[in-house]
Design an enzyme around this catalytic site. Structure first.
Site, PDB file in Angstrom:
ATOM      1  N   ALA A   1      26.698  61.699  55.007  1.00 37.50           N
ATOM      2  CA  ALA A   1      27.662  62.669  55.581  1.00 37.50           C
ATOM      3  C   ALA A   1      28.312  61.716  56.809  1.00 37.50           C
ATOM      4  O   ALA A   1      27.812  61.053  57.310  1.00 37.50           O
ATOM      5  CB  ALA A   1      26.853  63.563  56.323  1.00 37.50           C
TER       6      ALA A   1
ATOM      7  N   GLY B   1      23.152  61.830  52.907  1.00 30.59           N
ATOM      8  CA  GLY B   1      23.568  62.786  52.238  1.00 30.59           C
ATOM      9  C   GLY B   1      24.392  62.294  50.905  1.00 30.59           C
ATOM     10  O   GLY B   1      24.435  62.831  49.794  1.00 30.59           O
TER      11      GLY B   1
ATOM     12  N   GLU C   1      21.454  62.260  48.632  1.00 26.97           N
ATOM     13  CA  GLU C   1      20.990  63.803  48.305  1.00 26.97           C
ATOM     14  C   GLU C   1      22.191  64.096  47.116  1.00 26.97           C
ATOM     15  O   GLU C   1      21.778  64.890  46.245  1.00 26.97           O
ATOM     16  CB  GLU C   1      21.310  64.498  49.503  1.00 26.97           C
ATOM     17  CG  GLU C   1      20.094  64.362  50.439  1.00 26.97           C
ATOM     18  CD  GLU C   1      20.288  64.867  51.965  1.00 26.97           C
ATOM     19  OE1 GLU C   1      21.224  64.673  52.569  1.00 26.97           O
ATOM     20  OE2 GLU C   1      19.119  65.511  52.391  1.00 26.97           O
TER      21      GLU C   1
ATOM     22  N   GLU D   1      18.367  59.020  57.960  1.00 24.86           N
ATOM     23  CA  GLU D   1      18.666  60.060  58.848  1.00 24.86           C
ATOM     24  C   GLU D   1      17.672  59.775  60.229  1.00 24.86           C
ATOM     25  O   GLU D   1      17.987  59.984  61.225  1.00 24.86           O
ATOM     26  CB  GLU D   1      18.525  61.484  58.365  1.00 24.86           C
ATOM     27  CG  GLU D   1      19.556  62.014  57.215  1.00 24.86           C
ATOM     28  CD  GLU D   1      19.364  61.536  55.889  1.00 24.86           C
ATOM     29  OE1 GLU D   1      18.416  60.730  55.697  1.00 24.86           O
ATOM     30  OE2 GLU D   1      19.907  62.181  54.954  1.00 24.86           O
TER      31      GLU D   1
HETATM   32  N1  DAK Z   1      29.828  58.150  58.524  1.00 23.93           N
HETATM   33  C1  DAK Z   1      30.749  57.889  59.248  1.00 23.93           C
HETATM   34  N2  DAK Z   1      31.283  56.589  59.265  1.00 23.93           N
HETATM   35  C2  DAK Z   1      30.515  55.682  58.453  1.00 23.93           C
HETATM   36  C3  DAK Z   1      29.323  56.245  57.744  1.00 23.93           C
HETATM   37  C4  DAK Z   1      28.865  57.418  57.994  1.00 23.93           C
HETATM   38  N3  DAK Z   1      27.858  57.841  57.330  1.00 23.93           N
HETATM   39  N4  DAK Z   1      28.814  54.844  57.203  1.00 23.93           N
HETATM   40  C5  DAK Z   1      29.518  53.924  57.371  1.00 23.93           C
HETATM   41  N5  DAK Z   1      30.622  54.312  58.163  1.00 23.93           N
HETATM   42  C6  DAK Z   1      31.890  53.400  58.802  1.00 23.93           C
HETATM   43  C7  DAK Z   1      31.509  52.735  60.015  1.00 23.93           C
HETATM   44  O1  DAK Z   1      31.427  53.415  61.204  1.00 23.93           O
HETATM   45  C8  DAK Z   1      32.323  51.879  59.776  1.00 23.93           C
HETATM   46  O2  DAK Z   1      33.646  52.242  60.346  1.00 23.93           O
HETATM   47  P1  DAK Z   1      34.461  51.261  61.034  1.00 23.93           P
HETATM   48  O3  DAK Z   1      33.958  50.746  62.231  1.00 23.93           O
HETATM   49  O4  DAK Z   1      35.300  50.263  60.298  1.00 23.93           O
HETATM   50  O5  DAK Z   1      35.634  52.324  61.515  1.00 23.93           O
HETATM   51  C9  DAK Z   1      32.681  51.567  58.507  1.00 23.93           C
HETATM   52  O6  DAK Z   1      32.174  52.680  57.815  1.00 23.93           O
HETATM   53  C10 DAK Z   1      31.872  50.286  57.852  1.00 23.93           C
HETATM   54  O7  DAK Z   1      30.669  50.560  58.212  1.00 23.93           O
HETATM   55  P2  DAK Z   1      29.865  49.012  58.829  1.00 23.93           P
HETATM   56  O8  DAK Z   1      30.502  48.279  59.838  1.00 23.93           O
HETATM   57  O9  DAK Z   1      28.557  49.917  59.279  1.00 23.93           O
HETATM   58  O10 DAK Z   1      29.357  48.376  57.641  1.00 23.93           O
HETATM   59  P3  DAK Z   1      27.928  47.445  57.404  1.00 23.93           P
HETATM   60  O11 DAK Z   1      28.351  46.917  56.094  1.00 23.93           O
HETATM   61  O12 DAK Z   1      27.664  46.710  58.402  1.00 23.93           O
HETATM   62  O13 DAK Z   1      26.912  48.737  57.005  1.00 23.93           O
HETATM   63  C11 DAK Z   1      25.960  50.709  56.042  1.00 23.93           C
HETATM   64  C12 DAK Z   1      26.992  49.760  55.768  1.00 23.93           C
HETATM   65  C13 DAK Z   1      26.506  51.663  55.129  1.00 23.93           C
HETATM   66  C14 DAK Z   1      24.484  50.134  56.062  1.00 23.93           C
HETATM   67  C15 DAK Z   1      26.019  51.254  57.481  1.00 23.93           C
HETATM   68  O14 DAK Z   1      27.435  51.657  57.743  1.00 23.93           O
HETATM   69  C16 DAK Z   1      25.259  52.683  57.956  1.00 23.93           C
HETATM   70  O15 DAK Z   1      24.219  52.271  58.163  1.00 23.93           O
HETATM   71  N6  DAK Z   1      26.064  53.762  57.638  1.00 23.93           N
HETATM   72  C17 DAK Z   1      25.101  54.900  57.944  1.00 23.93           C
HETATM   73  C18 DAK Z   1      24.430  55.390  57.041  1.00 23.93           C
HETATM   74  C19 DAK Z   1      23.535  56.660  57.426  1.00 23.93           C
HETATM   75  O16 DAK Z   1      23.044  56.628  58.472  1.00 23.93           O
HETATM   76  N7  DAK Z   1      23.847  57.857  56.781  1.00 23.93           N
HETATM   77  C20 DAK Z   1      23.088  58.933  56.992  1.00 23.93           C
HETATM   78  C21 DAK Z   1      24.070  59.858  57.531  1.00 23.93           C
HETATM   79  S1  DAK Z   1      23.772  61.346  58.056  1.00 23.93           S
HETATM   80  C22 DAK Z   1      23.670  68.912  56.104  1.00 23.93           C
HETATM   81  C23 DAK Z   1      22.874  68.351  55.143  1.00 23.93           C
HETATM   82  C24 DAK Z   1      22.697  67.058  55.187  1.00 23.93           C
HETATM   83  C25 DAK Z   1      23.579  66.330  55.903  1.00 23.93           C
HETATM   84  C26 DAK Z   1      24.515  66.676  56.842  1.00 23.93           C
HETATM   85  C27 DAK Z   1      24.575  68.136  56.995  1.00 23.93           C
HETATM   86  N8  DAK Z   1      23.736  70.236  56.296  1.00 23.93           N
HETATM   87  C28 DAK Z   1      22.669  71.103  55.608  1.00 23.93           C
HETATM   88  C29 DAK Z   1      24.744  70.944  57.379  1.00 23.93           C
HETATM   89  C30 DAK Z   1      23.553  64.738  55.725  1.00 23.93           C
HETATM   90  C31 DAK Z   1      23.391  63.856  56.694  1.00 23.93           C
HETATM   91  C32 DAK Z   1      23.749  62.359  56.525  1.00 23.93           C
HETATM   92  O17 DAK Z   1      24.036  61.945  55.534  1.00 23.93           O
END
Ligand code: DAK
Length: 258
Positions: A66, A109, A112, A132
Site C-alpha cells: 500500500a 499489500g 496480498e 508491515e
Molecule cells: N509506499 C509509498 N512509497 C513507496 C513504497 C510504498 N509502499 N515503496 C516504495 N516507495 C517509494 C519510496 O518512498 C521511494 O520514493 P522517492 O523517495 O523516490 O520519492 C521510491 O518508491 C523508491 O523506493 P526506495 O528508495 O526505498 O528504493 P529501494 O530500492 O531502496 O527499496 C523497497 C525498495 C521496495 C525495498 C523499499 O522501497 C521498501 O521497503 N518499500 C516499502 C515496502 C513496505 O513496507 N510495504 C508494506 C506497505 S504497508 C488495508 C489492508 C492492507 C494494507 C493497507 C490497508 N486495509 C484493510 C485498509 C497494506 C499495507 C501495506 O502494504
C-alpha cells in the site's frame, strides 16, 4: 480501451491484462490505482470475449505494498473507509481466473494482491514479503490468513513477525507460487497459461475456481456438498453436452459459455 492513470490495460486473445504502472513508487498501491484496478477487473469479468486475467507489474516490482503516504496520518476510522477493503472484497467476487505475474518486489499489500489471485507465476528475481512489522502494523488485506494457508504457520510467523522475505525458489518450495521463469519471459509464459485456461469451458472453469476458493471457508462436508451442486448444475449447460459429444465424436469441443 479505457485510459487509466496508474494502470495499463490490454487484451491479448482471450486474456485481459492489467499492468500496475507507478514505477517511480515501486507500484505502491495508492487509492486511485486500487479504484482503477477494481474498474478494469470488473469490466474484464463482464466481457464475454475474455476468459482469464493477468495482473502484473514490471520486472523490478510487482508492487511494494500500500502507498505509505496515504496511511501515515490515518486513524482507525480512516482505515475502515480505505479503498483497500472494497478492492480486495471485489477481487474475491471476480468469476474468471486471475493469474499474478510477479517479478521483483512483491511486498505487503502487493504480496496480498498476488495471493488474492488464483495462481502466481514468478520470475527468478521475485522477492515475497510482508514487511508491515517495520511500519508498526500487521498485514490487513489477507496476509496473515492466505500466507499462512499457503506456506504454513512457521514460515508465515517468520515472515510477518520478523520480515523474512522469500526468494522465488523458496516461495516455490513453500507452495506460494506455481512456477518460476527467467525475468525475460515470465510474463509471456503467464499470458500463455492464462490463454490456455481461457480457451477451456468457461462455466466449468468459473465453477471450479469458485468451489476451490470456497474450500478455504467451509467444512469438508459443506465443501463436498457445494462441489456436488456445482457439478450437477454443469449438466444443465450446453458446454457439458458439447464437451462429452465432442469426446465421443473424436473432435475438439467448441465452447459457448452457456
Ligand atoms: N509506499 C509509498 N512509497 C513507496 C513504497 C510504498 N509502499 N515503496 C516504495 N516507495 C517509494 C519510496 O518512498 C521511494 O520514493 P522517492 O523517495 O523516490 O520519492 C521510491 O518508491 C523508491 O523506493 P526506495 O528508495 O526505498 O528504493 P529501494 O530500492 O531502496 O527499496 C523497497 C525498495 C521496495 C525495498 C523499499 O522501497 C521498501 O521497503 N518499500 C516499502 C515496502 C513496505 O513496507 N510495504 C508494506 C506497505 S504497508 C488495508 C489492508 C492492507 C494494507 C493497507 C490497508 N486495509 C484493510 C485498509 C497494506 C499495507 C501495506 O502494504
Amino acid at each position: 480501451m479505457k485510459e487509466y492513470k496508474n494502470i495499463l490495460t490490454e487484451i491479448k486473445g482471450r486474456v485481459g491484462i492489467v499492468t500496475l504502472n507507478r514505477p517511480k513508487s515501486y507500484n505502491a498501491l495508492n487509492y486511485q490505482l486500487l479504484s482503477e484496478l477494481m474498474d478494469s477487473l470488473t469490466s474484464f469479468d463482464k466481457d464475454k470475449s475474455i476468459g482469464a486475467m493477468v495482473i502484473t507489474g514490471n520486472e523490478k516490482t510487482f508492487a511494494a505494498g500500500a502507498d505509505i503516504i496515504d496511511m501515515v496520518d490515518a486513524s482507525p476510522d480512516d482505515m475502515k473507509k480505505s479503498p483497500f477493503i472494497p478492492a480486495f472484497d471485489l477481487i474475491r467476487r471476480i468469476k474468471k481466473p486471475i493469474i499474478a505475474a510477479v517479478s521483483g518486489y512483491c511486498l505487503g499489500g502487493g504480496c496480498e494482491l498476488a495471493m488474492s489471485c488464483d495462481l502466481i507465476i514468478s520470475s527468478e528475481s521475485a522477492v515475497f514479503g510482508q514487511p508491515e512489522i517495520n511500519l508498526g502494523i500487521i498485514p490487513g488485506a489477507g496476509g496473515t490468513q492466505r500466507l499462512t494457508r499457503a506456506v504454513g504457520k512457521v514460515i508465515a510467523m517468520e515472515m510477518i513477525l520478523n520480515n523474512r522475505t522469500l526468494s522465488a525458489e523458496e516461495a516455490y518450495s513453500f507452495n506460494l507460487i506455481n512456477k518460476i521463469y527467467p525475468v525475460e519471459d515470465y510474463l509471456k509464459h503467464t499470458i500463455s497459461l492464462a490463454q490456455e485456461i481461457a480457451e477451456r469451458a468457461p462455466l466449468a472453469v468459473q465453477a471450479a475456481k469458485e468451489i476451490i476458493n470456497q474450500s478455504f471457508d467451509v467444512s469438508l462436508t459443506e465443501g463436498l456438498q457445494n462441489e456436488r451442486e456445482s457439478f450437477f448444475n454443469l449438466f444443465s449447460s450446453q458446454d457439458q453436452k458439447e464437451g462429452m459429444n465432442a469426446f465421443l465424436d473424436k473432435r475438439d469441443p467448441s465452447w459457448k459459455g452457456d
